[in-house]
Scaffold this motif. Structure first.
Motif, mmCIF file in Angstrom:
data_model
loop_
_atom_site.group_PDB
_atom_site.id
_atom_site.type_symbol
_atom_site.label_atom_id
_atom_site.label_comp_id
_atom_site.label_asym_id
_atom_site.label_seq_id
_atom_site.Cartn_x
_atom_site.Cartn_y
_atom_site.Cartn_z
ATOM 1 N N UNK A 214 0.833 -1.212 0.000
ATOM 2 C CA UNK A 214 0.000 0.000 0.000
ATOM 3 C C UNK A 214 0.863 1.257 0.000
ATOM 4 N N UNK A 215 2.019 1.199 0.637
ATOM 5 C CA UNK A 215 2.942 2.342 0.623
ATOM 6 C C UNK A 215 3.433 2.608 -0.797
ATOM 7 N N UNK A 216 3.805 1.525 -1.506
ATOM 8 C CA UNK A 216 4.316 1.684 -2.869
ATOM 9 C C UNK A 216 3.255 2.225 -3.816
ATOM 10 N N UNK A 217 2.034 1.721 -3.708
ATOM 11 C CA UNK A 217 0.976 2.227 -4.588
ATOM 12 C C UNK A 217 0.602 3.662 -4.238
ATOM 13 N N UNK A 218 0.716 4.000 -2.954
ATOM 14 C CA UNK A 218 0.463 5.379 -2.550
ATOM 15 C C UNK A 218 1.500 6.337 -3.082
ATOM 16 N N UNK A 278 -1.103 -3.611 17.126
ATOM 17 C CA UNK A 278 -0.052 -4.495 17.630
ATOM 18 C C UNK A 278 1.176 -4.453 16.728
ATOM 19 N N UNK A 279 0.942 -4.396 15.421
ATOM 20 C CA UNK A 279 2.055 -4.314 14.470
ATOM 21 C C UNK A 279 2.803 -3.004 14.639
ATOM 22 N N UNK A 280 2.077 -1.920 14.795
ATOM 23 C CA UNK A 280 2.716 -0.611 14.978
ATOM 24 C C UNK A 280 3.558 -0.583 16.241
ATOM 25 N N UNK A 281 3.023 -1.151 17.315
ATOM 26 C CA UNK A 281 3.728 -1.128 18.597
ATOM 27 C C UNK A 281 4.943 -2.033 18.609
ATOM 28 N N UNK A 282 4.781 -3.255 18.123
ATOM 29 C CA UNK A 282 5.832 -4.261 18.266
ATOM 30 C C UNK A 282 6.852 -4.263 17.131
ATOM 31 N N UNK A 283 6.428 -3.852 15.936
ATOM 32 C CA UNK A 283 7.358 -3.814 14.802
ATOM 33 C C UNK A 283 7.841 -2.402 14.512
ATOM 34 N N UNK A 284 7.389 -1.452 15.324
ATOM 35 C CA UNK A 284 7.818 -0.051 15.185
ATOM 36 C C UNK A 284 7.502 0.515 13.805
ATOM 37 N N UNK A 285 6.319 0.167 13.292
ATOM 38 C CA UNK A 285 5.861 0.703 12.019
ATOM 39 C C UNK A 285 4.857 1.809 12.305
ATOM 40 N N UNK A 286 5.048 2.997 11.748
ATOM 41 C CA UNK A 286 4.103 4.094 12.012
ATOM 42 C C UNK A 286 2.677 3.680 11.687
ATOM 43 N N UNK A 287 1.754 3.980 12.595
ATOM 44 C CA UNK A 287 0.371 3.559 12.424
ATOM 45 C C UNK A 287 -0.252 4.152 11.163
ATOM 46 N N UNK A 288 0.155 5.366 10.791
ATOM 47 C CA UNK A 288 -0.424 5.985 9.597
ATOM 48 C C UNK A 288 -0.007 5.254 8.321
ATOM 49 N N UNK A 289 1.102 4.505 8.391
ATOM 50 C CA UNK A 289 1.542 3.721 7.243
ATOM 51 C C UNK A 289 0.644 2.492 7.050
ATOM 52 N N UNK A 290 -0.095 2.138 8.094
ATOM 53 C CA UNK A 290 -0.929 0.940 8.047
ATOM 54 C C UNK A 290 -2.381 1.243 7.692
ATOM 55 N N UNK A 291 -2.702 2.509 7.508
ATOM 56 C CA UNK A 291 -4.092 2.911 7.298
ATOM 57 C C UNK A 291 -4.752 2.168 6.147
ATOM 58 N N UNK A 292 -4.074 2.069 5.015
ATOM 59 C CA UNK A 292 -4.662 1.450 3.827
ATOM 60 C C UNK A 292 -4.194 0.021 3.585
ATOM 61 N N UNK A 293 -3.422 -0.508 4.508
ATOM 62 C CA UNK A 293 -2.909 -1.867 4.314
ATOM 63 C C UNK A 293 -3.958 -2.904 4.702
ATOM 64 N N UNK A 294 -3.872 -4.070 4.071
ATOM 65 C CA UNK A 294 -4.779 -5.170 4.378
ATOM 66 C C UNK A 294 -4.127 -6.108 5.388
ATOM 67 N N UNK A 295 -4.924 -6.601 6.311
ATOM 68 C CA UNK A 295 -4.450 -7.630 7.223
ATOM 69 C C UNK A 295 -4.537 -8.991 6.547
ATOM 70 N N UNK A 296 -3.671 -9.909 6.939
ATOM 71 C CA UNK A 296 -3.845 -11.280 6.450
ATOM 72 C C UNK A 296 -5.050 -11.920 7.121
ATOM 73 N N UNK A 297 -5.521 -13.016 6.550
ATOM 74 C CA UNK A 297 -6.516 -13.845 7.217
ATOM 75 C C UNK A 297 -5.764 -14.891 8.023
ATOM 76 N N UNK A 298 -6.039 -14.947 9.305
ATOM 77 C CA UNK A 298 -5.291 -15.834 10.192
ATOM 78 C C UNK A 298 -5.960 -17.205 10.274
#
Length: 334
Positions: A214-218, A278-298
């Motif tokens: 999603x970052x690349x397409x953005x 949880x990803x933002x906190x534990x992997x240190x990825x900015x939460x705003x970078x995750x806004x448009x990303x899809x979660x996997x199906x677990x």
């Protein structure tokens, strides 16, 4: 306590002298030694050391720790760092420095094919079965003339790991589209850098997983297509591996872990926003970078048929040189 070790119990005190001391203590304190032992044992936990992956696939473990699902089963999860890649995590298991590792099913398959004594205890994610749910994709430059997988003939594709399931699946997608996989060149770079390679002309296409997709397409790249739904829908992705001797020695712990894992996976599927947090906190990825990303199906359970399909695909495209029986790689239910 560490797995394989138990506390000494007052029930083991067998000599008459020790029994007399215990009886005296009972009179003086008004407490039963058996009751003390029972209470003490009831509060004990088993420590499970897990080598993580700093990606959304690992979110059920983080969330399960936070919500107490593992604690409810008497398990204390300890995160063990040191596995920079899926293949690097296998030695952590075999050396006894980790009990479980969140690794790709492919890495475990490759290890098993080389006679390493590993087993898959449970699942975390499967690759998507449809474009709509896929959190991965092949990207090209905005002005690229490539319109489909067949156009990758004679082109360079950047991926995060050579001789990986991504290489096999992209090759299969090319051939399913009428092209020749042997005419595609693959290069390797870290996932965060793959989009930049396309943007700067260092590669014609790159395979990305969210949040990097999603970052690349953005930033202006476009999705050429989704190879997994086309060529390998639903094959196992990130899984939990362990050494076979560890699993054999600790069947009760494995059963408890699977119970907690199932609850953690269900919770993650029902709370997508908490997965991103949880990803933002534990992997240190900015939460705003995750806004448009899809979660996997677990999915906590690995389907043997899907695992077999993955093994066959890896063999067909040279990622695997020796076949593996899927049933020999899966830890059976207790």
């Amino acid at each position: 306590m560490k797995v394989g070790h138990t506390l000494r119990s007052a029930r083991r005190l067998r000599t008459a002298g020790i029994a007399a001391v215990a009886a005296t203590a009972l009179v003086l304190t008004g407490c039963s030694s058996d009751a003390d032992a029972t209470e003490e044992n009831s509060t004990q936990t088993t420590t499970i050391r897990i080598a993580p992956q700093p990606i959304a696939d690992f979110a059920p473990i983080w969330l399960g720790m936070e919500k107490g699902f593992f604690t409810d089963q008497g398990l204390d999860i300890e995160i063990v760092e040191g596995g920079a890649s899926s293949s690097a995590q296998i030695p952590l298991l075999l050396s006894g420095n980790a009990d479980f590792a969140a690794t790709t099913a492919t890495a475990a398959i490759q290890a098993k094919s080389q006679n390493m004594d590993v087993t898959l205890v449970g699942g975390l994610t499967n690759f998507a079965a449809s474009d709509d749910t896929d959190q991965s994709g092949l990207v090209v430059a905005k002005d690229s003339r490539l319109t489909g997988f067949r156009d990758l003939e004679g082109k360079t594709v950047a991926i995060s790991g050579l001789k990986s399931v991504s290489e096999a699946v992209i090759s299969a997608a090319v051939e399913k589209s009428g092209g020749s996989a042997s005419k595609v060149s693959f290069i390797q770079a870290p996932m965060p850098n793959l989009g930049d390679l396309v943007a700067t002309g260092g590669a014609d296409a790159a395979f990305l997983i969210d949040p990097f997709l999603s970052k690349a397409t953005g930033e202006g790249l476009k999705v050429l297509g989704h190879p997994f739904p086309l060529a390998a829908p639903g094959v196992p992705g990130t899984s939990l591996a362990a050494s076979a001797p560890f699993v054999k020695a600790n069947p009760d712990t494995i059963a408890k872990f699977r119970t907690a894992l199932a609850k953690s996976v269900d919770f993650a599927n029902q709370n997508p926003d908490l997965v991103k947090a949880a990803l933002a906190t534990n992997a240190k990825i900015p939460l705003d970078m995750l806004t448009n990303s899809k979660n996997p199906t677990f999915d906590a359970v690995i389907d043997p048929a899907a695992l077999t399909a993955e093994i066959e695909l890896l063999l067909e495209y040279g990622v695997l040189t020796e076949s593996v029986d899927a049933s020999s790689l899966l830890t059976p239910a207790k």
